[in-house]
Design an enzyme around this catalytic site. Structure first.
Site, PDB file in Angstrom:
ATOM      1  N   HIS A 164       0.833  -1.200   0.000  1.00 55.21           N
ATOM      2  CA  HIS A 164       0.000   0.000   0.000  1.00 55.21           C
ATOM      3  C   HIS A 164       0.871   1.255   0.000  1.00 55.21           C
ATOM      4  O   HIS A 164       1.745   1.400   0.863  1.00 55.21           O
ATOM      5  CB  HIS A 164      -0.917   0.011   1.220  1.00 55.21           C
ATOM      6  CG  HIS A 164      -1.955  -1.062   1.206  1.00 55.21           C
ATOM      7  ND1 HIS A 164      -3.228  -0.850   0.729  1.00 55.21           N
ATOM      8  CD2 HIS A 164      -1.908  -2.364   1.594  1.00 55.21           C
ATOM      9  CE1 HIS A 164      -3.933  -1.973   0.841  1.00 55.21           C
ATOM     10  NE2 HIS A 164      -3.150  -2.908   1.355  1.00 55.21           N
ATOM     11  N   ASP A 221       0.157   4.293   0.860  1.00 59.41           N
ATOM     12  CA  ASP A 221       0.023   5.092   2.077  1.00 59.41           C
ATOM     13  C   ASP A 221       0.509   4.358   3.320  1.00 59.41           C
ATOM     14  O   ASP A 221       0.474   4.917   4.424  1.00 59.41           O
ATOM     15  CB  ASP A 221      -1.426   5.556   2.270  1.00 59.41           C
ATOM     16  CG  ASP A 221      -2.431   4.416   2.218  1.00 59.41           C
ATOM     17  OD1 ASP A 221      -2.096   3.355   1.664  1.00 59.41           O
ATOM     18  OD2 ASP A 221      -3.556   4.594   2.718  1.00 59.41           O
ATOM     19  N   GLY A 274      -9.974  -2.529   3.263  1.00 57.47           N
ATOM     20  CA  GLY A 274     -10.629  -1.998   4.451  1.00 57.47           C
ATOM     21  C   GLY A 274     -11.149  -3.124   5.324  1.00 57.47           C
ATOM     22  O   GLY A 274     -10.932  -4.308   5.049  1.00 57.47           O
ATOM     23  N   GLU A 320      -8.418 -12.171   5.424  1.00 57.32           N
ATOM     24  CA  GLU A 320      -7.381 -11.610   6.291  1.00 57.32           C
ATOM     25  C   GLU A 320      -7.911 -11.583   7.724  1.00 57.32           C
ATOM     26  O   GLU A 320      -7.450 -12.308   8.588  1.00 57.32           O
ATOM     27  CB  GLU A 320      -7.005 -10.202   5.827  1.00 57.32           C
ATOM     28  CG  GLU A 320      -5.967  -9.516   6.710  1.00 57.32           C
ATOM     29  CD  GLU A 320      -5.687  -8.087   6.289  1.00 57.32           C
ATOM     30  OE1 GLU A 320      -4.713  -7.524   6.805  1.00 57.32           O
ATOM     31  OE2 GLU A 320      -6.443  -7.529   5.468  1.00 57.32           O
ATOM     32  N   ASP A 368       2.870  -5.596   2.414  1.00 53.67           N
ATOM     33  CA  ASP A 368       1.632  -4.947   2.840  1.00 53.67           C
ATOM     34  C   ASP A 368       1.869  -3.464   3.120  1.00 53.67           C
ATOM     35  O   ASP A 368       1.473  -2.611   2.330  1.00 53.67           O
ATOM     36  CB  ASP A 368       1.022  -5.650   4.050  1.00 53.67           C
ATOM     37  CG  ASP A 368      -0.468  -5.370   4.197  1.00 53.67           C
ATOM     38  OD1 ASP A 368      -1.075  -4.806   3.259  1.00 53.67           O
ATOM     39  OD2 ASP A 368      -1.039  -5.722   5.237  1.00 53.67           O
TER      40      ASP A 368
END
Length: 362
Positions: free
Chosen positions: A21, A23, A181, A211, A300
């Protein structure tokens, strides 16, 4: 070279990354720098080392929902074209420095509209940063190819719009679509319209599933939505039985996941932080690898997990005793599963990955 790779040796090995990711991978110094430029005063520390430690500690929360909370700070400093460009550029630099030769980086454009940017402007800025980073790394002798996945937040209602964004930019560096999310209460099937749109346009997508939530999430992602890959998918272990004699029996869902060669974007350190598994030693990675699932190794969130591809690989080597041939297999698995054209994948495997591993394996 011995068959037990060291961390320093792994840092030299070519790597392919599918689940990272944007961010979640900022440099702490960059977070502080941009925060100062834009007047964001919500950070818990103004010291880069302390800030890095805070992100790591906060993310080791034991739940996915709490793990996601620190992202409010990184997203807050990624609201301008200049900031998005810089973060994307530095992402490429950091991955290339870790010998990553191919990466698919994902982010959610809908989280970056607080200052009025359009989705197209947001994606343009990130792609420009990637392109500039690629040029700089090629010039420095460490070539890397980086592509983008656009993500929709599963609790929101923008997935069709984000899927359309993926198609608009499909020939400009966006290679796929994703939803992410909190899983509980937000099943993949809520976004069927977006997935159908992607399939109608012959486009690829991955889905965060299995997950924090179990087999129903994975089943929906595969059977209802038609996912090309699974983000994490670690809970597929709940459909696998290991007998007292070590015999492995796959349930129906696990069997079709393996038999259809649906790639698992496994993120070992992150899975420990979110409580998906108790430790690396208890992670089902090795069981899945031995059972011939298409497992891939991923970071991740490099900032939140204080990790890199080399560190993720080394943790698996330390825990499960893997050698160079195993690392090469996981790397080729990832490259085979990338969302770029087959000939591009084959070129990287045959001309970059295999020759460089041949030197390491000896």
């Amino acid at each position: 070279m011995t068959d037990m790779p060291t961390l320093d040796a792994i840092r030299q090995a070519p790597k392919a990354l599918l689940h990272d990711h944007l961010d979640g991978g900022l440099r702490p110094e960059t977070v502080l720098d941009i925060a100062g430029q834009v007047g964001y005063d919500g950070l818990p520390s103004t010291d880069a080392g302390e800030l890095a430690s805070w992100f790591r500690t906060q993310s080791h929360s034991g739940s996915l929902e709490r793990y996601l909370e620190p992202f409010s700070h990184t997203v807050a400093v990624m609201q301008t074209p200049e900031a998005l460009y810089r973060v994307a550029y530095e992402c490429v630099e950091d991955l290339a420095a870790d010998a990553v030769v191919y990466a698919e980086i994902r982010f959610a454009p809908e989280l970056h509209i607080n200052q009025g940017l359009t989705f197209d402007e947001i994606v343009d800025a990130v792609l420009a940063g990637f392109a500039a980073g690629e040029r700089a790394c090629a010039g420095a002798g460490c070539p890397i190819k980086v592509r983008l996945l656009v993500t929709a937040m599963r609790h929101a209602a923008m997935s069709r719009e984000i899927a359309e964004l993926a198609i608009r930019f499909r020939d400009k560096g966006v290679v796929g679509f994703d939803i992410a999310g909190a899983e509980a209460g937000y099943p993949p099937s809520r976004h069927l319209d977006a997935f159908e749109y992607m399939r109608d346009n012959n486009a690829r997508f991955t889905i965060h599933a299995g997950e924090a939530f179990g087999l129903p999430s994975i089943h929906e992602a595969i059977a209802f939505c038609g996912a090309d890959r699974l983000g994490h998918g670690v809970r597929i272990v709940d459909d696998i039985e290991v007998g007292p004699d070590g015999d492995v029996k796959l349930g129906r869902l696990a069997a079709i996941l393996r038999d259809k060669r649906i790639p698992l974007e496994l993120c070992p350190s992150s899975n420990v932080q979110t409580g998906a598994v108790a430790s690396i030693a208890e992670h089902p990675f090795d069981l899945l690898a031995r059972s011939r699932f298409r497992v891939t190794v991923n970071t991740d969130n490099r900032l939140m997990s204080d990790t890199s591809m080399s560190q993720e690989m080394y943790r698996l080597v330390e825990t499960f005793g893997y050698g160079w041939s195993d690392i090469q297999r996981f790397t080729i698995n990832a490259m085979k599963s990338a969302f770029i054209a087959f000939d591009e994948r084959l070129e990287i495997i045959d001309e970059v990955i295999k020759p460089r591993f041949a030197v390491l394996i000896g």
